[in-house]
Structures are given as structure tokens and as C-alpha cells.
Write a protein that holds these residues in place. Structure first.
Motif, PDB file in Angstrom:
ATOM      1  N   PRO A  33      -4.874   6.861  -4.116  1.00 25.20           N
ATOM      2  CA  PRO A  33      -4.740   8.165  -3.457  1.00 25.20           C
ATOM      3  C   PRO A  33      -4.396   7.970  -1.977  1.00 25.20           C
ATOM      4  O   PRO A  33      -4.688   6.927  -1.393  1.00 25.20           O
ATOM      5  N   ASP A  34      -3.775   8.973  -1.378  1.00 28.78           N
ATOM      6  CA  ASP A  34      -3.302   8.851   0.008  1.00 28.78           C
ATOM      7  C   ASP A  34      -4.428   8.562   0.993  1.00 28.78           C
ATOM      8  O   ASP A  34      -4.269   7.741   1.894  1.00 28.78           O
ATOM      9  N   ASP A  35      -5.570   9.246   0.830  1.00 25.33           N
ATOM     10  CA  ASP A  35      -6.660   9.042   1.789  1.00 25.33           C
ATOM     11  C   ASP A  35      -7.231   7.633   1.699  1.00 25.33           C
ATOM     12  O   ASP A  35      -7.561   7.015   2.703  1.00 25.33           O
TER      13      ASP A  35
ATOM     14  N   ILE B  51       0.832  -1.207   0.000  1.00 23.99           N
ATOM     15  CA  ILE B  51       0.000   0.000   0.000  1.00 23.99           C
ATOM     16  C   ILE B  51       0.863   1.253   0.000  1.00 23.99           C
ATOM     17  O   ILE B  51       0.575   2.213  -0.707  1.00 23.99           O
ATOM     18  N   ARG B  52       1.931   1.246   0.771  1.00 22.44           N
ATOM     19  CA  ARG B  52       2.758   2.451   0.916  1.00 22.44           C
ATOM     20  C   ARG B  52       3.444   2.850  -0.387  1.00 22.44           C
ATOM     21  O   ARG B  52       3.628   4.024  -0.661  1.00 22.44           O
ATOM     22  N   ARG B  53       3.827   1.896  -1.185  1.00 19.95           N
ATOM     23  CA  ARG B  53       4.559   2.201  -2.414  1.00 19.95           C
ATOM     24  C   ARG B  53       3.658   2.264  -3.649  1.00 19.95           C
ATOM     25  O   ARG B  53       4.137   2.532  -4.743  1.00 19.95           O
ATOM     26  N   SER B  54       2.392   2.030  -3.471  1.00 15.91           N
ATOM     27  CA  SER B  54       1.477   2.014  -4.609  1.00 15.91           C
ATOM     28  C   SER B  54       1.223   3.425  -5.123  1.00 15.91           C
ATOM     29  O   SER B  54       0.879   4.330  -4.371  1.00 15.91           O
ATOM     30  N   ARG B  55       1.390   3.610  -6.426  1.00 16.38           N
ATOM     31  CA  ARG B  55       1.105   4.900  -7.056  1.00 16.38           C
ATOM     32  C   ARG B  55      -0.344   4.973  -7.533  1.00 16.38           C
ATOM     33  O   ARG B  55      -0.823   6.022  -7.899  1.00 16.38           O
TER      34      ARG B  55
ATOM     35  N   THR C   1     -12.654   3.266  -0.432  1.00 17.17           N
ATOM     36  CA  THR C   1     -12.962   4.503  -1.153  1.00 17.17           C
ATOM     37  C   THR C   1     -14.149   5.236  -0.547  1.00 17.17           C
ATOM     38  O   THR C   1     -14.303   6.431  -0.771  1.00 17.17           O
TER      39      THR C   1
ATOM     40  N   ALA D  91      -5.503   5.001   0.720  1.00 18.22           N
ATOM     41  CA  ALA D  91      -4.479   4.108   1.270  1.00 18.22           C
ATOM     42  C   ALA D  91      -4.541   4.075   2.794  1.00 18.22           C
ATOM     43  O   ALA D  91      -4.433   3.010   3.405  1.00 18.22           O
ATOM     44  N   LEU D  92      -4.751   5.230   3.424  1.00 19.11           N
ATOM     45  CA  LEU D  92      -4.842   5.268   4.886  1.00 19.11           C
ATOM     46  C   LEU D  92      -6.061   4.503   5.385  1.00 19.11           C
ATOM     47  O   LEU D  92      -5.970   3.737   6.357  1.00 19.11           O
ATOM     48  N   ARG D  93      -7.211   4.702   4.728  1.00 19.43           N
ATOM     49  CA  ARG D  93      -8.415   3.966   5.142  1.00 19.43           C
ATOM     50  C   ARG D  93      -8.245   2.474   4.909  1.00 19.43           C
ATOM     51  O   ARG D  93      -8.713   1.648   5.693  1.00 19.43           O
TER      52      ARG D  93
END
Length: 140
Positions: free
Chosen positions: A50-52, A43-47, A100, A54-56
Motif C-alpha cells: 500500500p502507498d502509506d 518500492i515505487r513499482r511494487s503492487r 506497517t 511504501a512511504l514509511r
């Protein structure tokens, strides 16, 4: 590209699959063929995310998330490797779709005057019933 929704598409190169021997259905085939799938998605390296989102997604992943920020999904319900791969990918896409959705913040509410009155009325009715039980019995 793997389509999650209209705004998010995953690059297939971000997903790593390894195949291991499965437990469960398959008879003697289980001992010979590696049908279970371990799907890994960083998840951390996925382009793609979006950041939000990824955090959820990290919060939703729970015990499937490693300390390095990699989600590990293991699928071994089916006898064929192809169906297990499809199931693991579907579970990843479902997790991303769930991430999402933005949770609507809860607004604290206060009880209405009518609900307070109803509560107090039932409370006093119940107290009256119980107060009748406390007296001495009538011996005639």
C-alpha cells in the motif's frame, strides 16, 4: 508469494537477487564461489505494498535506498548462498513489517502543578546550599 502479514503478500517476481563474491568467513571458498546476496526491491513499482506503507518504508530504508526508489540489501554473513538468501529476505520482510506500524502522533503535554512545585523546591534548596559556600571562612 511471500507472506509479510495478513494483509501484505509480496510477489516473488518483484524481488531481484544477484550473487557476488563475499568478504568474511569461508576460507578459500570465498575466492571461488559467489555466496553473498544483493537483494533488490523496487518500492515505487511494487503492487504488493500500500502507498502509506511504501512511504514509511522509504523513510526507514535510509542509505539502503537508491535514488530510483530501490532498496538494496546485502547479506554476506554466512558461508552458504542459501543462508545468505534467507537472511536478506528476512531483513526485507522485517523492514516491511516495521513500516506497517503507524506511529502514534505525540500530543504535547504540560507539566503538572505538583512537578513545578517540586522543581522549584529542589532549586531553592540547591541555591541555599550554594549560597553558604560564598562567604568568607571563619578564622578563630
Amino acid at each position: 508469494m511471500i507472506w509479510v502479514n495478513d494483509h501484505i503478500q509480496l510477489d516473488e517476481r518483484e524481488i531481484e537477487e544477484t550473487f557476488v563474491r563475499a568478504a568474511g568467513p569461508g576460507g578459500q571458498n570465498v575466492n571461488k564461489v559467489s555466496t553473498a546476496v544483493q537483494l533488490r526491491f523496487d518500492i515505487r513499482r511494487s503492487r504488493s505494498l500500500p502507498d502509506d506503507v511504501a512511504l514509511r518504508m522509504m523513510k526507514l530504508a535510509g542509505s539502503r535506498l537508491t535514488n530510483d526508489g530501490v532498496i538494496v540489501i546485502i547479506a554476506q554473513n554466512h558461508r552458504s548462498q542459501l543462508r545468505n538468501r534467507e537472511e536478506a529476505l528476512a531483513r526485507l520482510v522485517d523492514l516491511i513489517r516495521e513500516a506497517t506500524h503507524v506511529a502514534k502522533p505525540r500530543r504535547p503535554t504540560r507539566p503538572t502543578l505538583a512537578s513545578k512545585k517540586r522543581r522549584l523546591e529542589t532549586k531553592s534548596r540547591r541555591a541555599a546550599v550554594k549560597s553558604l559556600r560564598g562567604g568568607k571562612p571563619n578564622v578563630d
